[in-house]
Design an enzyme around this catalytic site. Structure first.
Site, PDB file in Angstrom:
ATOM      1  N   ILE A   1       0.837  -1.198   0.000  1.00 20.89           N
ATOM      2  CA  ILE A   1       0.000   0.000   0.000  1.00 20.89           C
ATOM      3  C   ILE A   1       0.877   1.255   0.000  1.00 20.89           C
ATOM      4  O   ILE A   1       1.846   1.357   0.761  1.00 20.89           O
ATOM      5  CB  ILE A   1      -0.944  -0.006   1.212  1.00 20.89           C
ATOM      6  CG1 ILE A   1      -1.944  -1.166   1.096  1.00 20.89           C
ATOM      7  CG2 ILE A   1      -1.667   1.324   1.357  1.00 20.89           C
ATOM      8  CD1 ILE A   1      -2.796  -1.358   2.324  1.00 20.89           C
ATOM      9  N   HIS A   2       0.526   2.191  -0.845  1.00 23.94           N
ATOM     10  CA  HIS A   2       1.189   3.499  -0.885  1.00 23.94           C
ATOM     11  C   HIS A   2       0.287   4.519  -0.205  1.00 23.94           C
ATOM     12  O   HIS A   2      -0.936   4.496  -0.416  1.00 23.94           O
ATOM     13  CB  HIS A   2       1.424   3.916  -2.339  1.00 23.94           C
ATOM     14  CG  HIS A   2       1.989   5.297  -2.482  1.00 23.94           C
ATOM     15  ND1 HIS A   2       3.326   5.567  -2.306  1.00 23.94           N
ATOM     16  CD2 HIS A   2       1.383   6.483  -2.748  1.00 23.94           C
ATOM     17  CE1 HIS A   2       3.535   6.861  -2.484  1.00 23.94           C
ATOM     18  NE2 HIS A   2       2.363   7.432  -2.748  1.00 23.94           N
ATOM     19  N   PRO A   3       0.855   5.421   0.605  1.00 26.07           N
ATOM     20  CA  PRO A   3       2.268   5.625   0.907  1.00 26.07           C
ATOM     21  C   PRO A   3       2.682   5.045   2.255  1.00 26.07           C
ATOM     22  O   PRO A   3       3.302   5.737   3.077  1.00 26.07           O
ATOM     23  CB  PRO A   3       2.359   7.152   0.921  1.00 26.07           C
ATOM     24  CG  PRO A   3       1.049   7.572   1.547  1.00 26.07           C
ATOM     25  CD  PRO A   3       0.023   6.558   1.083  1.00 26.07           C
TER      26      PRO A   3
ATOM     27  N   GLU B   1       6.562   0.300   2.271  1.00 27.12           N
ATOM     28  CA  GLU B   1       7.247   0.425   0.987  1.00 27.12           C
ATOM     29  C   GLU B   1       8.769   0.380   1.148  1.00 27.12           C
ATOM     30  O   GLU B   1       9.478   0.051   0.197  1.00 27.12           O
ATOM     31  CB  GLU B   1       6.832   1.717   0.285  1.00 27.12           C
ATOM     32  CG  GLU B   1       5.424   1.662  -0.283  1.00 27.12           C
ATOM     33  CD  GLU B   1       5.067   2.908  -1.058  1.00 27.12           C
ATOM     34  OE1 GLU B   1       4.591   2.776  -2.203  1.00 27.12           O
ATOM     35  OE2 GLU B   1       5.260   4.019  -0.517  1.00 27.12           O
TER      36      GLU B   1
END
Length: 373
Positions: free
Chosen positions: A357-359, A363
């Protein structure tokens, strides 16, 4: 001792509780030593030994004259000391030093090694030590050689070694925390003698993969039987042992393959598997990737400049040797790497076969995996 409500709850649910200390008098026979059941002997087809561990207290001259604290007692004090001297540089020192500095205490840590958290990957340990110096007075390559009581608390003679010449300095503090590890309680109930239990060189009960000792019908888990000293590992072992007691012909092994851990200090640290130094010492082929929090959106938003993810993998099998994280939410971010190592997933599967999943800060984990050679 067990709280009265806890005792009442267990008795109300059909559990016989014998309050007091006990010891083995022969294999599979335990004698109650004190309390209302003193002298009574107990035996059973199955006995589970879960007596845990206690703080290790080094033989320092004068220590017995000072009301020192340990990890068992420090969270029960009535007020925060203005100054706290911590002996030891492991996870107990890091976590409790963080807590009491956040409460307002001036914290000094005395560590015999060159860095704090020496069991961690050297990059992680070095980074944590550097950051800890911003909050604490950190004395490395140092040892407390004498302790004295004072009118306001205590003072300790600390010997530091820089180069070939040692030097001594006296440090005063309101309180002293002894954080030099823990030892199993096997010596307190005659486990090896009358109990006939095999112990390892550190005093832990030797158990097999199914948590069975050398005495048939005697089982053990937790701090008294393993070296992890981690509540989540004891929880996992308890589930295994519960199954094995109820299904003696369908035994399950304990969670011995990987022991993840986290240090709940500031910054947080989390780790699974081998450090880079262990991989190199073992002569294992490996590739390494590092990803700074600052290189992903969430870390950039945090204005983080010190945190990172480090992953070490086999270049041929693409399986993880180890993973190490320092920074916010490290204990959560390690989870997909923990699952990969324990379930035999390759780094490429974890990097490419799932969506991150961003943000989210995860990440950083994704990109560390993607950048492995």
């Amino acid at each position: 001792p067990m709280h009265d409500d806890a005792v009442a709850y267990r008795r109300a649910n059909g559990v016989d509780v014998f309050a007091g200390s006990a010891r083995f008098v022969e294999p599979k026979v335990v004698e109650v030593l004190d309390g209302e059941h003193a002298g009574e002997r107990l035996t059973a087809d199955n006995i589970v030994v879960t007596v845990g561990s206690r703080p290790a207290v080094p033989p320092i001259p004068g220590l017995d004259t000072v009301p020192y604290l340990t990890s068992d007692t420090i969270m029960r004090i009535d007020e925060v000391p203005r100054s706290l001297l911590v002996l030891g540089g492991g996870f107990i020192a890091a976590e409790l030093g963080h807590v009491f500095e956040a409460f307002g205490a001036a914290v000094t840590i005395v560590q015999r090694g060159p860095r704090l958290l020496m069991a961690e990957d050297v990059e992680i340990s070095t980074t944590y030590t550097r950051l800890a110096r911003n909050r604490f007075t950190v004395l490395t390559n140092a040892a407390i050689t004498r302790v004295e009581r004072t009118a306001t608390g205590m003072r300790a003679q600390v010997r530091t070694t820089k180069g070939a010449t040692p030097s001594d300095v006296w440090i005063e503090a309101d309180a002293l925390l002894v954080a030099t590890g823990r030892i199993p309680n096997t010596d307190r109930f005659d486990a090896a003698g009358a109990g006939g239990l095999e112990l390892d060189a550190h005093g832990h009960i030797v158990v097999n993969a199914y948590l069975q000792s050398n005495v048939p019908g005697v089982w053990s888990f937790g701090d008294v039987a393993n070296h992890f000293q981690l509540k989540h590992m004891a929880n996992a072992e308890r589930r295994v042992l519960s199954h094995n007691l109820q299904h003696p012909h369908e035994l399950r092994p304990g969670p011995a393959y990987a022991a993840p851990h986290a240090v709940f200090a500031d910054p947080q640290i989390a780790s699974i598997g081998m450090t880079e130094e262990q991989v190199v010492a073992a002569g294992l082929p490996h590739v390494i990737s590092r990803k700074r929090y600052a290189d992903v959106a969430y870390g950039w938003a945090l204005e983080d400049t010190t945190s990172f993810v480090k992953v070490i993998a086999d270049p041929t099998t693409r399986l993880l040797h180890g993973a190490h994280i320092i920074g916010p939410q490290a204990a959560l971010l390690i989870q997909p790497l923990l699952q990969a190592r324990m379930l035999g997933q390759t780094v490429d599967q974890v990097a490419r076969d799932v969506v991150y999943i961003h943000p989210a800060l995860s990440e950083a984990v994704e990109n560390a995996l993607l950048e492995l050679p």
